[in-house]
Design an enzyme around this catalytic site. Structure first.
Site, PDB file in Angstrom:
ATOM      1  N   SER A   1       0.813  -1.211   0.000  1.00  0.00           N
ATOM      2  CA  SER A   1       0.000   0.000   0.000  1.00  0.00           C
ATOM      3  C   SER A   1       0.850   1.266   0.000  1.00  0.00           C
ATOM      4  O   SER A   1       1.936   1.310   0.582  1.00  0.00           O
ATOM      5  CB  SER A   1      -0.905   0.005   1.235  1.00  0.00           C
ATOM      6  OG  SER A   1      -1.567   1.245   1.397  1.00  0.00           O
TER       7      SER A   1
ATOM      8  N   TYR B   1      -2.269   5.383  -4.264  1.00  0.00           N
ATOM      9  CA  TYR B   1      -3.172   6.515  -4.096  1.00  0.00           C
ATOM     10  C   TYR B   1      -2.520   7.703  -4.782  1.00  0.00           C
ATOM     11  O   TYR B   1      -1.297   7.872  -4.730  1.00  0.00           O
ATOM     12  CB  TYR B   1      -3.380   6.852  -2.624  1.00  0.00           C
ATOM     13  CG  TYR B   1      -4.150   5.825  -1.835  1.00  0.00           C
ATOM     14  CD1 TYR B   1      -5.446   5.463  -2.182  1.00  0.00           C
ATOM     15  CD2 TYR B   1      -3.585   5.234  -0.699  1.00  0.00           C
ATOM     16  CE1 TYR B   1      -6.154   4.538  -1.437  1.00  0.00           C
ATOM     17  CE2 TYR B   1      -4.291   4.317   0.053  1.00  0.00           C
ATOM     18  CZ  TYR B   1      -5.576   3.972  -0.318  1.00  0.00           C
ATOM     19  OH  TYR B   1      -6.278   3.050   0.420  1.00  0.00           O
TER      20      TYR B   1
ATOM     21  N   HIS C   1     -13.981  -1.593  -0.863  1.00  0.00           N
ATOM     22  CA  HIS C   1     -12.927  -1.189   0.073  1.00  0.00           C
ATOM     23  C   HIS C   1     -13.128  -1.841   1.433  1.00  0.00           C
ATOM     24  O   HIS C   1     -12.930  -1.220   2.484  1.00  0.00           O
ATOM     25  CB  HIS C   1     -12.865   0.336   0.203  1.00  0.00           C
ATOM     26  CG  HIS C   1     -11.493   0.869   0.490  1.00  0.00           C
ATOM     27  ND1 HIS C   1     -10.633   1.277  -0.507  1.00  0.00           N
ATOM     28  CD2 HIS C   1     -10.816   1.047   1.649  1.00  0.00           C
ATOM     29  CE1 HIS C   1      -9.503   1.695   0.026  1.00  0.00           C
ATOM     30  NE2 HIS C   1      -9.582   1.558   1.340  1.00  0.00           N
TER      31      HIS C   1
ATOM     32  N   LYS D   1      -8.653  -0.671  -8.858  1.00  0.00           N
ATOM     33  CA  LYS D   1      -9.317  -1.267  -7.702  1.00  0.00           C
ATOM     34  C   LYS D   1     -10.415  -0.330  -7.194  1.00  0.00           C
ATOM     35  O   LYS D   1     -10.161   0.837  -6.914  1.00  0.00           O
ATOM     36  CB  LYS D   1      -8.303  -1.533  -6.590  1.00  0.00           C
ATOM     37  CG  LYS D   1      -8.890  -2.170  -5.332  1.00  0.00           C
ATOM     38  CD  LYS D   1      -7.781  -2.467  -4.322  1.00  0.00           C
ATOM     39  CE  LYS D   1      -8.306  -3.116  -3.069  1.00  0.00           C
ATOM     40  NZ  LYS D   1      -9.097  -2.190  -2.242  1.00  0.00           N
TER      41      LYS D   1
ATOM     42  N   THR E   1      -6.030   2.493  -6.713  1.00  0.00           N
ATOM     43  CA  THR E   1      -7.279   2.485  -5.953  1.00  0.00           C
ATOM     44  C   THR E   1      -8.047   3.766  -6.247  1.00  0.00           C
ATOM     45  O   THR E   1      -7.496   4.871  -6.134  1.00  0.00           O
ATOM     46  CB  THR E   1      -7.000   2.357  -4.448  1.00  0.00           C
ATOM     47  OG1 THR E   1      -6.380   1.094  -4.206  1.00  0.00           O
ATOM     48  CG2 THR E   1      -8.288   2.432  -3.644  1.00  0.00           C
TER      49      THR E   1
END
Length: 385
Positions: free
Chosen positions: A105, A128, A275, A251, A154
């Site tokens: 992440s 992100y 999520h 995603k 995402t």
């Protein structure tokens, strides 16, 4: 090894501070979407076939030309240093030992470079995008240099969903010192000692390095939560492609219409996801939307996450059309309960349960699972949720 994932969850709940466990476990608002994720898998019933040769099983799946031991990815989760020091390194090593990819992440608490040094396995980057896109560009460049294979963007976090449990606990980064927090910490001395050994509150180190921030967790958290690029749109896929030359996955898809756009954009895959029930309260579960999205996906790899707690859930997702599943909370339960050993045990449990399910279904090859493995009324059962 404990019997099931829920046993690791129960042990994690006892060992973590309350605010850390609630951050791991909680969903948005009243938690109805999180509950729906679990209920959707429970609603699906199998239709097993008998007197078939199941001496040998092949639980693996080919993804982007590479064969993995299971149709499973260790999915991206943030602030994992709350549960164990060097959490991402432990997750990556356990995934590699099981022959699985690890998706790291943007909100990780270990550096991209350190995770690569800890594992020779297949690493993917979850991204992100902040308003300052140079941060995302830096992260992609660092991941490319470290040999990460796949990018997962995402797209369902333009803002953070409202999480009542975090508000009740006064949870924010850095964690404020309050009488309630002190009582919570006093009740979990082993967890406190682990946090002290890693230097206190975990840092969003990748975000800090790529943005040039100091080691200031308050500033890092603000950068992640308040500076998301809310102008990000489908036209920006071209920008991603300029900076990433491997497979690109989106995603956060929950509608066939968005899956069709993703296919037209030439994306390599999508993750059907709400999520983990942590963003939009009242969203459908990913697995109930899966068949319609697969039909609209135009041959892209379609993955699904949210609610996978058993090997049987993996089989149900594949029968509904998924190429593979992502697990987030399950390996974190193992990590919080028993450290790196717990992650390995959780993944081994999922593998064993999945292989058992294949045999009992009479479908020994994971790649051959389809809707015939489910009861005829499976669509009606999901619609009744």
């Amino acid at each position: 090894m404990l019997p099931a994932i829920k046993d690791y969850r129960d042990l994690a709940r006892r060992r973590l501070s309350r605010f850390a466990f609630d951050y791991l476990e909680g969903g948005a608002e009243d938690g109805r979407t999180l509950a729906r994720n679990l209920a959707a898998y429970q609603a699906l019933l199998f239709r097993p076939r008998v007197l078939r040769d199941v001496t040998e099983t092949d639980p693996g799946m080919e993804i982007f030309g590479r064969k993995y031991r299971l149709p499973l990815l260790v999915g991206p989760t943030g602030l994992n240093g709350l549960y164990w020091p060097k959490a991402e390194e432990a997750l990556a090593r356990a995934a590699h030992a099981e022959g699985l990819p690890f998706v790291m992440s943007t909100a990780s608490t270990s550096l991209i470079e350190d995770v690569r040094a800890a594992s020779d396995g297949d690493l993917w980057l979850q991204l992100y995008v902040q308003r300052d896109r140079a941060i995302a560009e830096s992260m992609m460049a660092r991941a490319r240099a470290a040999g990460f294979s796949t990018l997962m963007l995402t797209v369902d976090t333009m803002v953070h969903g409202k999480r009542d449990h975090d508000i009740r606990n006064g949870f924010r980064m850095p964690v404020p010192w309050t009488p309630r927090l002190l009582a919570d910490l006093a009740a979990h001395p082993r967890w406190c000692l682990r946090m002290l050994r890693q230097g206190g509150s975990p840092q969003l180190v990748n975000l800090a390095r790529s943005s040039g921030m100091a080691n200031d967790l308050k500033a890092q958290a603000a950068g992640l939560s308040r500076q998301m690029d809310m102008s990000l749109c489908w036209d920006d896929i071209a920008w991603l492609r300029r900076h990433w030359h491997g497979p690109v996955i989106i995603k956060g898809i929950l509608t066939p219409a968005d899956a069709e756009i993703a296919a037209r954009q030439g994306l390599d895959g999508i993750v059907v996801s709400n999520h983990g029930g942590r963003q939009l309260e009242g969203a459908p579960s990913a697995v109930e939307m899966l068949p319609a999205i697969v039909a609209a996906a135009g041959g892209m790899h379609v993955f699904v996450d949210g609610g996978v707690r058993r090997g049987a859930d993996i089989a149900k997702a594949l029968a509904m059309g998924a190429r593979g599943v992502l697990v987030g909370r399950a390996p974190l339960y193992g990590l919080a309960a028993r450290g790196p050993r717990g992650v390995a045990e959780v993944l081994a449990i999922l593998r064993g349960e999945f292989e058992t399910t294949l045999r009992l279904l009479g479908v020994p090859q994971a790649a051959r699972l389809d809707a015939a493995a489910l009861s005829d009324d499976h669509a009606a059962r999901l619609a009744a949720l």
